[in-house]
Design a protein around this motif. Sequence first.
Motif, mmCIF file in Angstrom:
data_model
loop_
_atom_site.group_PDB
_atom_site.id
_atom_site.type_symbol
_atom_site.label_atom_id
_atom_site.label_comp_id
_atom_site.label_asym_id
_atom_site.label_seq_id
_atom_site.Cartn_x
_atom_site.Cartn_y
_atom_site.Cartn_z
ATOM 1 N N PRO A 9 -11.471 19.975 -0.687
ATOM 2 C CA PRO A 9 -11.968 20.037 -2.068
ATOM 3 C C PRO A 9 -10.867 19.770 -3.084
ATOM 4 O O PRO A 9 -9.722 20.155 -2.885
ATOM 5 C CB PRO A 9 -12.465 21.474 -2.218
ATOM 6 N N THR A 13 -15.815 17.020 -3.335
ATOM 7 C CA THR A 13 -16.661 18.010 -4.024
ATOM 8 C C THR A 13 -16.833 19.287 -3.205
ATOM 9 O O THR A 13 -17.544 20.196 -3.634
ATOM 10 C CB THR A 13 -18.059 17.420 -4.295
ATOM 11 N N GLY A 46 -24.339 16.463 -8.238
ATOM 12 C CA GLY A 46 -24.400 17.924 -8.184
ATOM 13 C C GLY A 46 -23.315 18.593 -9.029
ATOM 14 O O GLY A 46 -23.333 19.806 -9.213
ATOM 15 N N HIS A 47 -22.365 17.811 -9.535
ATOM 16 C CA HIS A 47 -21.199 18.387 -10.219
ATOM 17 C C HIS A 47 -20.935 17.775 -11.588
ATOM 18 O O HIS A 47 -20.316 18.410 -12.439
ATOM 19 C CB HIS A 47 -19.942 18.172 -9.355
ATOM 20 N N VAL A 48 -21.350 16.508 -11.735
ATOM 21 C CA VAL A 48 -20.962 15.734 -12.919
ATOM 22 C C VAL A 48 -22.203 15.036 -13.451
ATOM 23 O O VAL A 48 -23.072 14.637 -12.655
ATOM 24 C CB VAL A 48 -19.916 14.654 -12.507
ATOM 25 N N PRO A 69 -11.034 20.439 -6.788
ATOM 26 C CA PRO A 69 -11.761 20.891 -7.984
ATOM 27 C C PRO A 69 -11.125 20.443 -9.294
ATOM 28 O O PRO A 69 -11.844 20.183 -10.260
ATOM 29 C CB PRO A 69 -11.755 22.423 -7.850
ATOM 30 N N LEU A 109 -12.194 16.910 -9.939
ATOM 31 C CA LEU A 109 -13.612 16.897 -10.267
ATOM 32 C C LEU A 109 -13.837 17.388 -11.702
ATOM 33 O O LEU A 109 -14.651 16.819 -12.442
ATOM 34 C CB LEU A 109 -14.334 17.817 -9.263
ATOM 35 N N ALA A 110 -13.081 18.401 -12.077
ATOM 36 C CA ALA A 110 -13.261 18.992 -13.415
ATOM 37 C C ALA A 110 -12.837 18.029 -14.529
ATOM 38 O O ALA A 110 -13.240 18.191 -15.682
ATOM 39 C CB ALA A 110 -12.457 20.289 -13.519
ATOM 40 N N LEU A 133 -21.898 13.167 -6.318
ATOM 41 C CA LEU A 133 -21.286 13.555 -7.601
ATOM 42 C C LEU A 133 -22.292 14.237 -8.528
ATOM 43 O O LEU A 133 -21.927 15.114 -9.313
ATOM 44 C CB LEU A 133 -20.731 12.295 -8.300
ATOM 45 N N SER A 180 -16.426 11.384 -1.073
ATOM 46 C CA SER A 180 -16.938 12.162 -2.203
ATOM 47 C C SER A 180 -17.377 13.552 -1.741
ATOM 48 O O SER A 180 -17.237 14.532 -2.469
ATOM 49 C CB SER A 180 -18.078 11.424 -2.910
#
Length: 401
Positions: free
Chosen positions: A174, A139, A357-359, A176, A179-180, A355, A135
């Motif tokens: 990464p 990220t 921190g992003h989702v 992205p 993740l997006a 996760l 992970s």
Amino acid sequence: MSAERFAALWESLSPVGKAGDDGGYVRHSWTDTDLVCREWFVEEALDRDLEVEIDRNGNLWAWWGEPEQGGAVVTGSHLDSVPHGGGYDGPLGVVSGLLAIDRLRERGVKPAKPVAVVVFTEEEGSRFGVPCLGSRLMTGAFDPAKALRLRDREGFHLAEAIGRAGLDPERLGPDPERLARIGAFVELHIEQGRALDHLDAPVGVASAIWPHGRYRFDFTGEGNHAGTTRMSDRHDPMLTLAATVLATDEVARMHGAHATVGRVDVAPNATNAIASRASAWLDARAADGETLQKLVDAIRQRAERRARLDGTQVAMATESLTGEVAFTGDVSRLAALELHAPVLPTGAGHDAGVLAGHVDTAMLFVRNPTGISHAPQESASHADCAAGVEKLTDLLGRLCQ
Ligand code: GLV
Ligand code: MN
Ligand code: MN
């Protein structure tokens, strides 16, 4: 979901990686055992008509719906273990994710968003030293060039291990776009303490993860003969190591924190030789980042002071550091309010922490009556695990519609 139904899927995985007679598991990432666990996951996913893919960092995804649509509701955890760990830390979240998809379908849920179960790679860091490596790489929290230089205890590079499994080491890094596409992440996990047992609750919701780090100490001295070297002439790094371990325990207690030396490596590791080098790995955790830093500084100072006394040298390196995670987003709020489950913090690290921190992320915990984890005595009843699946289904059902 009945306890029996949970048990049926659970028991299809539980023989894999059960090592020796202590009942513990050895499922280190990218070993043959891990590959069997991964095959198990792929088969279970395909049996459910889920679309399976492996990402550039070796994480496995099983999709119900089209990932490209975006806003995906993702659940999952990891299948790797610490050496001789329990069977639940990780796999419980993966098994529960697959069963939650079964339950959503049985409930007639028609998801408006794609739903996925993910298996993150090398969560424990037991083989290559960096926890949540899959992970973190995804990220961008860990440099892929550094990852390629990581070695296991036998000296095997990560690049060789993933290459052997058919992954291209050059593509680590990464992700992205992936993740997006994730709108929400929920990790269900065995509780690694006894709070739920004391509260008489089968399932809980996470409020926060303590900040934590892993540090390597290398103590060097002078290797010499155990029988002929006068006590006053020695430069024994084992003494510096031992004093540092005692200081770790004392300093952690003084800071109301948790600090552990659970791994050492000594050279030449011979009964009749004074060691020339001793390495120790410190795992340190505290309720806030400032306390963690003070704790680690104090341990380092104690090690350096003792090294001066012993005539040894000490070098310390940070192998990984994870900041505090507060689960305060909408998904956690929904979980806390809708699931009627107690809310509790944890000192353990998780992919959900990376996760978060992003989702928008939440964690669910399932009661562990022994309170023990990272050891074979870790446990949960099938009935509590089934209750965990139902709560996970409730939450995913709310999120995907
Ligand atoms: C992971 O289980 C960790 O907290 O070390
Ligand atoms: Mn763990
Ligand atoms: Mn875990």
